[in-house]
Design a protein around this motif. Structure first.
Motif, PDB file in Angstrom:
ATOM      1  N   ARG A  43      -7.401   5.769   3.649  1.00  0.00           N
ATOM      2  CA  ARG A  43      -8.230   6.664   2.837  1.00  0.00           C
ATOM      3  C   ARG A  43      -7.491   7.093   1.579  1.00  0.00           C
ATOM      4  NH1 ARG A  43     -12.368   7.910   0.111  1.00  0.00           N
ATOM      5  NH2 ARG A  43     -12.687  10.137  -0.258  1.00  0.00           N
ATOM      6  N   ARG A  44      -6.215   7.457   1.710  1.00  0.00           N
ATOM      7  CA  ARG A  44      -5.430   7.861   0.542  1.00  0.00           C
ATOM      8  C   ARG A  44      -5.197   6.676  -0.395  1.00  0.00           C
ATOM      9  NH1 ARG A  44      -3.148  12.830   0.617  1.00  0.00           N
ATOM     10  NH2 ARG A  44      -1.547  12.179  -0.869  1.00  0.00           N
ATOM     11  N   LEU A  45      -5.068   5.483   0.182  1.00  0.00           N
ATOM     12  CA  LEU A  45      -4.917   4.284  -0.647  1.00  0.00           C
ATOM     13  C   LEU A  45      -6.193   4.058  -1.450  1.00  0.00           C
ATOM     14  CD1 LEU A  45      -3.489   1.690  -1.533  1.00  0.00           C
ATOM     15  CD2 LEU A  45      -4.419   0.573   0.531  1.00  0.00           C
ATOM     16  N   GLU A  46      -7.326   4.262  -0.816  1.00  0.00           N
ATOM     17  CA  GLU A  46      -8.616   4.106  -1.491  1.00  0.00           C
ATOM     18  C   GLU A  46      -8.739   5.095  -2.658  1.00  0.00           C
ATOM     19  OE1 GLU A  46     -13.363   4.685  -0.430  1.00  0.00           O
ATOM     20  OE2 GLU A  46     -11.923   4.256   1.184  1.00  0.00           O
ATOM     21  N   GLU A  62      -4.406  13.533 -12.145  1.00  0.00           N
ATOM     22  CA  GLU A  62      -5.003  13.345 -10.816  1.00  0.00           C
ATOM     23  C   GLU A  62      -4.328  12.200 -10.061  1.00  0.00           C
ATOM     24  OE1 GLU A  62      -9.178  12.840 -11.306  1.00  0.00           O
ATOM     25  OE2 GLU A  62      -9.513  14.891 -12.024  1.00  0.00           O
ATOM     26  N   LEU A  63      -3.945  11.164 -10.799  1.00  0.00           N
ATOM     27  CA  LEU A  63      -3.272  10.023 -10.173  1.00  0.00           C
ATOM     28  C   LEU A  63      -1.924  10.446  -9.603  1.00  0.00           C
ATOM     29  CD1 LEU A  63      -3.024   7.006  -9.530  1.00  0.00           C
ATOM     30  CD2 LEU A  63      -2.136   6.665 -11.860  1.00  0.00           C
ATOM     31  N   GLU A  64      -1.181  11.223 -10.367  1.00  0.00           N
ATOM     32  CA  GLU A  64       0.129  11.681  -9.890  1.00  0.00           C
ATOM     33  C   GLU A  64      -0.029  12.570  -8.655  1.00  0.00           C
ATOM     34  OE1 GLU A  64       4.322  13.498 -11.615  1.00  0.00           O
ATOM     35  OE2 GLU A  64       2.522  13.502 -12.871  1.00  0.00           O
ATOM     36  N   THR A  65      -1.046  13.396  -8.640  1.00  0.00           N
ATOM     37  CA  THR A  65      -1.295  14.259  -7.481  1.00  0.00           C
ATOM     38  C   THR A  65      -1.663  13.420  -6.258  1.00  0.00           C
ATOM     39  OG1 THR A  65      -2.066  16.066  -8.900  1.00  0.00           O
ATOM     40  CG2 THR A  65      -2.723  16.140  -6.595  1.00  0.00           C
ATOM     41  N   ALA A  66      -2.506  12.431  -6.439  1.00  0.00           N
ATOM     42  CA  ALA A  66      -2.930  11.577  -5.330  1.00  0.00           C
ATOM     43  C   ALA A  66      -1.780  10.727  -4.791  1.00  0.00           C
ATOM     44  CB  ALA A  66      -4.073  10.669  -5.785  1.00  0.00           C
ATOM     45  N   ASN A  67      -0.807  10.444  -5.639  1.00  0.00           N
ATOM     46  CA  ASN A  67       0.314   9.595  -5.240  1.00  0.00           C
ATOM     47  C   ASN A  67       1.310  10.313  -4.321  1.00  0.00           C
ATOM     48  OD1 ASN A  67       2.213   7.166  -5.710  1.00  0.00           O
ATOM     49  ND2 ASN A  67       3.468   8.907  -6.404  1.00  0.00           N
ATOM     50  N   ARG A  68       1.346  11.628  -4.399  1.00  0.00           N
ATOM     51  CA  ARG A  68       2.326  12.385  -3.623  1.00  0.00           C
ATOM     52  C   ARG A  68       2.130  12.166  -2.119  1.00  0.00           C
ATOM     53  NH1 ARG A  68       1.454  17.851  -7.184  1.00  0.00           N
ATOM     54  NH2 ARG A  68       2.548  17.121  -9.070  1.00  0.00           N
ATOM     55  N   GLN A  69       3.234  11.900  -1.460  1.00  0.00           N
ATOM     56  CA  GLN A  69       3.195  11.612  -0.036  1.00  0.00           C
ATOM     57  C   GLN A  69       4.417  12.234   0.633  1.00  0.00           C
ATOM     58  OE1 GLN A  69       0.554   9.945   0.952  1.00  0.00           O
ATOM     59  NE2 GLN A  69       1.007   9.632   3.130  1.00  0.00           N
ATOM     60  N   LYS A  70       4.220  12.852   1.791  1.00  0.00           N
ATOM     61  CA  LYS A  70       5.335  13.453   2.508  1.00  0.00           C
ATOM     62  C   LYS A  70       6.258  12.373   3.039  1.00  0.00           C
ATOM     63  CE  LYS A  70       2.928  17.655   3.985  1.00  0.00           C
ATOM     64  NZ  LYS A  70       2.480  18.474   5.149  1.00  0.00           N
ATOM     65  N   ASP A  71       7.554  12.654   3.031  1.00  0.00           N
ATOM     66  CA  ASP A  71       8.543  11.691   3.513  1.00  0.00           C
ATOM     67  C   ASP A  71       8.280  11.347   4.979  1.00  0.00           C
ATOM     68  OD1 ASP A  71       9.776  11.758   1.071  1.00  0.00           O
ATOM     69  OD2 ASP A  71      11.262  13.279   1.642  1.00  0.00           O
ATOM     70  N   GLY A  72       8.383  10.084   5.280  1.00  0.00           N
ATOM     71  CA  GLY A  72       8.222   9.640   6.661  1.00  0.00           C
ATOM     72  C   GLY A  72       6.791   9.465   7.109  1.00  0.00           C
ATOM     73  N   ILE A  73       5.843   9.752   6.218  1.00  0.00           N
ATOM     74  CA  ILE A  73       4.430   9.599   6.567  1.00  0.00           C
ATOM     75  C   ILE A  73       3.817   8.497   5.706  1.00  0.00           C
ATOM     76  CG2 ILE A  73       2.165  10.710   6.640  1.00  0.00           C
ATOM     77  CD1 ILE A  73       3.539  13.348   7.089  1.00  0.00           C
ATOM     78  N   GLU A  74       3.264   7.514   6.360  1.00  0.00           N
ATOM     79  CA  GLU A  74       2.681   6.399   5.619  1.00  0.00           C
ATOM     80  C   GLU A  74       1.364   6.809   4.949  1.00  0.00           C
ATOM     81  OE1 GLU A  74       2.178   2.935   7.979  1.00  0.00           O
ATOM     82  OE2 GLU A  74       4.338   2.497   8.090  1.00  0.00           O
ATOM     83  N   ARG A  75       1.082   6.158   3.842  1.00  0.00           N
ATOM     84  CA  ARG A  75      -0.178   6.409   3.137  1.00  0.00           C
ATOM     85  C   ARG A  75      -1.326   5.789   3.936  1.00  0.00           C
ATOM     86  NH1 ARG A  75       0.982   4.348  -1.855  1.00  0.00           N
ATOM     87  NH2 ARG A  75       1.504   6.398  -2.694  1.00  0.00           N
ATOM     88  N   SER A 100       0.808  -1.229   0.000  1.00  0.00           N
ATOM     89  CA  SER A 100       0.000   0.000   0.000  1.00  0.00           C
ATOM     90  C   SER A 100       0.839   1.277   0.000  1.00  0.00           C
ATOM     91  CB  SER A 100      -0.938  -0.003   1.220  1.00  0.00           C
ATOM     92  OG  SER A 100      -0.187   0.031   2.428  1.00  0.00           O
ATOM     93  N   GLN A 101       2.141   1.143   0.293  1.00  0.00           N
ATOM     94  CA  GLN A 101       3.016   2.319   0.348  1.00  0.00           C
ATOM     95  C   GLN A 101       3.831   2.510  -0.936  1.00  0.00           C
ATOM     96  OE1 GLN A 101       2.549   4.283   3.031  1.00  0.00           O
ATOM     97  NE2 GLN A 101       1.063   2.694   3.599  1.00  0.00           N
ATOM     98  N   THR A 102       3.526   1.737  -1.955  1.00  0.00           N
ATOM     99  CA  THR A 102       4.269   1.834  -3.220  1.00  0.00           C
ATOM    100  C   THR A 102       4.152   3.232  -3.819  1.00  0.00           C
ATOM    101  OG1 THR A 102       3.913  -0.508  -3.712  1.00  0.00           O
ATOM    102  CG2 THR A 102       4.479   0.925  -5.564  1.00  0.00           C
ATOM    103  N   ASP A 103       5.293   3.771  -4.199  1.00  0.00           N
ATOM    104  CA  ASP A 103       5.331   5.068  -4.879  1.00  0.00           C
ATOM    105  C   ASP A 103       5.313   4.819  -6.385  1.00  0.00           C
ATOM    106  OD1 ASP A 103       5.727   7.613  -5.828  1.00  0.00           O
ATOM    107  OD2 ASP A 103       7.759   7.854  -4.995  1.00  0.00           O
TER     108      ASP A 103
END
Length: 206
Positions: free
Chosen positions: A182-185, A166-179, A117-120
């Motif tokens: 809800r964000r995975l959904e 939209e997919l690229e925007t949704a994929n962005r995640q701050k370093d050190g913070i797990e997805r 679920s944390q795949t970038d």
């Protein structure tokens, strides 16, 4: 005698006096006619304004054309009009193969997220889904369709490009913070939507 002369003079003066009632009648009739015309124009203007307010879609259709109001765009692949010779050409077939490859890439990203679920997926998305190459492939296949069919496939092309953004925007995640779940959904929903858009586009060429 004086009374007789006075009466005679008054009667004579009255005989030569201008006839006011006829003029007054004509003026009154004219004023009534002008008033009636003004009321008619005022009422007509009110009806036109009311019609525009009550039916803005109709007014916009007249201004901007038939888009959104009985537009002839074809969204059903079974109704598409296709030039078979162009569709069978090497250029279109190669482009179609590329588009199917993009769909396969979407499925790979879905599988990766299901596995972790944390795949970038950002790096893969930017490398494999180059906008210039993707749009060129989609437009090449589009040349096999008639104008009305292209109105429908053009919409699908816009959807595909928007879904990738939209997919690229949704994929962005701050370093050190797990997805989060809800964000995975959201990510899974964006991928499903993108995959469906590719499938719908490919269906026109089947």
């Amino acid at each position: 005698m004086k009374f007789f002369l006075t009466t005679l003079l008054i009667g004579s003066a009255a005989a030569f006096a201008p006839s006011q009632p006829a003029f007054a009648t004509r003026t009154t009739a004219l004023n009534a006619k002008e008033s009636s015309r003004s009321e008619f124009l005022s009422q007509a203007a009110g009806l036109v304004a009311a019609a525009v307010i009550a039916a803005p879609g109709t007014a916009n259709a007249a201004k901007y054309g038939s888009f959104g109001a009985g537009s002839p765009e074809v969204l059903n692949p079974t109704e598409a009009i296709i030039d078979e010779d162009i569709l069978k050409s090497d250029a279109v077939q190669n482009a179609l193969t590329s588009i199917k490859g993009y769909l396969s890439g979407v499925r790979q990203m879905e599988a990766a997220l299901k596995s972790n679920s944390q795949t970038d997926v950002g790096p893969y998305l930017r490398k494999e889904f180059d906008f210039v190459k993707l749009r060129a492939a989609l437009n090449t296949v589009n040349t096999a369709y008639d104008e009305d069919t292209q109105r429908g496939t053009d919409r699908l092309i816009r959807n595909i490009m928007q879904d990738i953004t939209e997919l690229e925007t949704a994929n962005r995640q701050k370093d050190g913070i797990e997805r989060s779940s809800r964000r995975l959904e959201i990510m899974e929903g964006k991928l499903a939507k993108l995959g469906k858009a590719f499938e719908d586009y490919i269906a026109f060429a089947q």
